[in-house]
Design a protein around this motif. Sequence first.
Motif, PDB file in Angstrom:
ATOM      1  N   ILE A  61       0.848  -1.183   0.000  1.00  0.00           N
ATOM      2  CA  ILE A  61       0.000   0.000   0.000  1.00  0.00           C
ATOM      3  C   ILE A  61       0.884   1.234   0.000  1.00  0.00           C
ATOM      4  CG2 ILE A  61      -1.802   1.270   1.238  1.00  0.00           C
ATOM      5  CD1 ILE A  61      -2.735  -1.355   2.417  1.00  0.00           C
ATOM      6  N   ASP A  62       0.577   2.179  -0.856  1.00  0.00           N
ATOM      7  CA  ASP A  62       1.307   3.438  -0.919  1.00  0.00           C
ATOM      8  C   ASP A  62       1.275   4.131   0.441  1.00  0.00           C
ATOM      9  OD1 ASP A  62       2.349   5.818  -2.655  1.00  0.00           O
ATOM     10  OD2 ASP A  62       0.671   6.637  -1.505  1.00  0.00           O
ATOM     11  N   ARG A  63       2.394   4.700   0.875  1.00  0.00           N
ATOM     12  CA  ARG A  63       2.496   5.309   2.209  1.00  0.00           C
ATOM     13  C   ARG A  63       1.465   6.417   2.392  1.00  0.00           C
ATOM     14  NH1 ARG A  63       6.216   6.743   6.379  1.00  0.00           N
ATOM     15  NH2 ARG A  63       5.027   8.099   7.751  1.00  0.00           N
ATOM     16  N   THR A  64       1.284   7.249   1.385  1.00  0.00           N
ATOM     17  CA  THR A  64       0.313   8.336   1.521  1.00  0.00           C
ATOM     18  C   THR A  64      -1.088   7.788   1.741  1.00  0.00           C
ATOM     19  OG1 THR A  64       1.622   9.868   0.179  1.00  0.00           O
ATOM     20  CG2 THR A  64      -0.747  10.303   0.338  1.00  0.00           C
ATOM     21  N   LYS A  65      -1.463   6.767   0.975  1.00  0.00           N
ATOM     22  CA  LYS A  65      -2.795   6.175   1.125  1.00  0.00           C
ATOM     23  C   LYS A  65      -2.943   5.494   2.484  1.00  0.00           C
ATOM     24  CE  LYS A  65      -4.067   7.446  -2.972  1.00  0.00           C
ATOM     25  NZ  LYS A  65      -4.998   8.593  -3.113  1.00  0.00           N
ATOM     26  N   ALA A  66      -1.892   4.822   2.927  1.00  0.00           N
ATOM     27  CA  ALA A  66      -1.930   4.156   4.232  1.00  0.00           C
ATOM     28  C   ALA A  66      -2.138   5.175   5.343  1.00  0.00           C
ATOM     29  CB  ALA A  66      -0.643   3.378   4.461  1.00  0.00           C
ATOM     30  N   ASP A  67      -1.440   6.313   5.245  1.00  0.00           N
ATOM     31  CA  ASP A  67      -1.602   7.344   6.260  1.00  0.00           C
ATOM     32  C   ASP A  67      -2.996   7.959   6.223  1.00  0.00           C
ATOM     33  OD1 ASP A  67       0.954   6.852   7.060  1.00  0.00           O
ATOM     34  OD2 ASP A  67       1.768   8.805   6.506  1.00  0.00           O
ATOM     35  N   GLN A  68      -3.561   8.088   5.033  1.00  0.00           N
ATOM     36  CA  GLN A  68      -4.929   8.616   4.938  1.00  0.00           C
ATOM     37  C   GLN A  68      -5.926   7.684   5.613  1.00  0.00           C
ATOM     38  OE1 GLN A  68      -5.243   9.128   0.689  1.00  0.00           O
ATOM     39  NE2 GLN A  68      -4.423  11.221   0.747  1.00  0.00           N
ATOM     40  N   ILE A  69      -5.743   6.375   5.424  1.00  0.00           N
ATOM     41  CA  ILE A  69      -6.615   5.411   6.107  1.00  0.00           C
ATOM     42  C   ILE A  69      -6.442   5.541   7.615  1.00  0.00           C
ATOM     43  CG2 ILE A  69      -7.115   2.961   6.442  1.00  0.00           C
ATOM     44  CD1 ILE A  69      -6.133   2.529   3.539  1.00  0.00           C
ATOM     45  N   GLY A  70      -5.197   5.724   8.059  1.00  0.00           N
ATOM     46  CA  GLY A  70      -4.943   5.907   9.484  1.00  0.00           C
ATOM     47  C   GLY A  70      -5.642   7.135  10.040  1.00  0.00           C
ATOM     48  N   MET A  71      -5.653   8.227   9.281  1.00  0.00           N
ATOM     49  CA  MET A  71      -6.366   9.437   9.718  1.00  0.00           C
ATOM     50  C   MET A  71      -7.856   9.156   9.896  1.00  0.00           C
ATOM     51  SD  MET A  71      -4.675  12.329   7.264  1.00  0.00           S
ATOM     52  CE  MET A  71      -3.021  12.043   6.654  1.00  0.00           C
ATOM     53  N   LEU A  72      -8.429   8.401   8.971  1.00  0.00           N
ATOM     54  CA  LEU A  72      -9.847   8.059   9.073  1.00  0.00           C
ATOM     55  C   LEU A  72     -10.107   7.155  10.273  1.00  0.00           C
ATOM     56  CD1 LEU A  72     -10.680   7.468   5.305  1.00  0.00           C
ATOM     57  CD2 LEU A  72     -11.279   9.448   6.702  1.00  0.00           C
ATOM     58  N   ALA A  73      -9.140   6.282  10.588  1.00  0.00           N
ATOM     59  CA  ALA A  73      -9.290   5.429  11.768  1.00  0.00           C
ATOM     60  C   ALA A  73      -9.376   6.265  13.037  1.00  0.00           C
ATOM     61  CB  ALA A  73      -8.125   4.444  11.859  1.00  0.00           C
TER      62      ALA A  73
END
Length: 231
Positions: A61-73
Amino acid sequence: MKRIMLKLSGEALAGEKKTGFDEETVRGVALQVKQLVDDGVEVGIVIGGGNFWRGRTSENIDRTKADQIGMLATIMNCIYVSEIFRSVGMQTNILTPFTCGAFTELFSKDRANQCFKQGMVVFFAGGTGHPYFSTDTGVMLRAIEVEADVILLAKAIDGVYDDDPRTNPAAKKYDEVSIDEVVAKNLQVVDMTASILAKENKMPMWVFGLNEDNSIVNTIKGNFNGTKVTV
């Protein structure tokens, strides 16, 4: 102590399940925070997202996308926890650095201060709104912006040690340690970006164990059993 910023890990709120939420644990936190609010303390809260998402461990998973999912979490966590807070009689609001429709309100210092004046517990969700920054940096940034007196770091371990006490029984616990020593010895209280912000803006941190009885209230009322990180 007029205004505090409380950082809770998502894992701690999951209890023994290690994922999702443990309602009894969350309600226990809520009842402690209510005692502080009833005493006139203004409380801001940042919650990590680790009980839902650890995307950085994946190589697919692309780091930027992974971090965006983390923000939503973190937003999911704040919505859930704020509802438990409301159930025990507190008013809450959730502020995010990006729009989430009707779920949250957009963060600004003025809006946060207005919420505090109204006696609300303010949840700061969504991190900084940008990838490559952790919730350590998020809580430090918000604490500085809203001029909190101190950041309370409620962790699974009851303070700062010179080694991991879970693997080294001889690890030494600090009663007090400077942010310079934290950085020099890589004691990992918060990440490097947050450490630099703390040093430059003189933001103290108190680290303690969330799972100790009444630990949040005891910390504010002077019965502190953790580590004070000085600046």
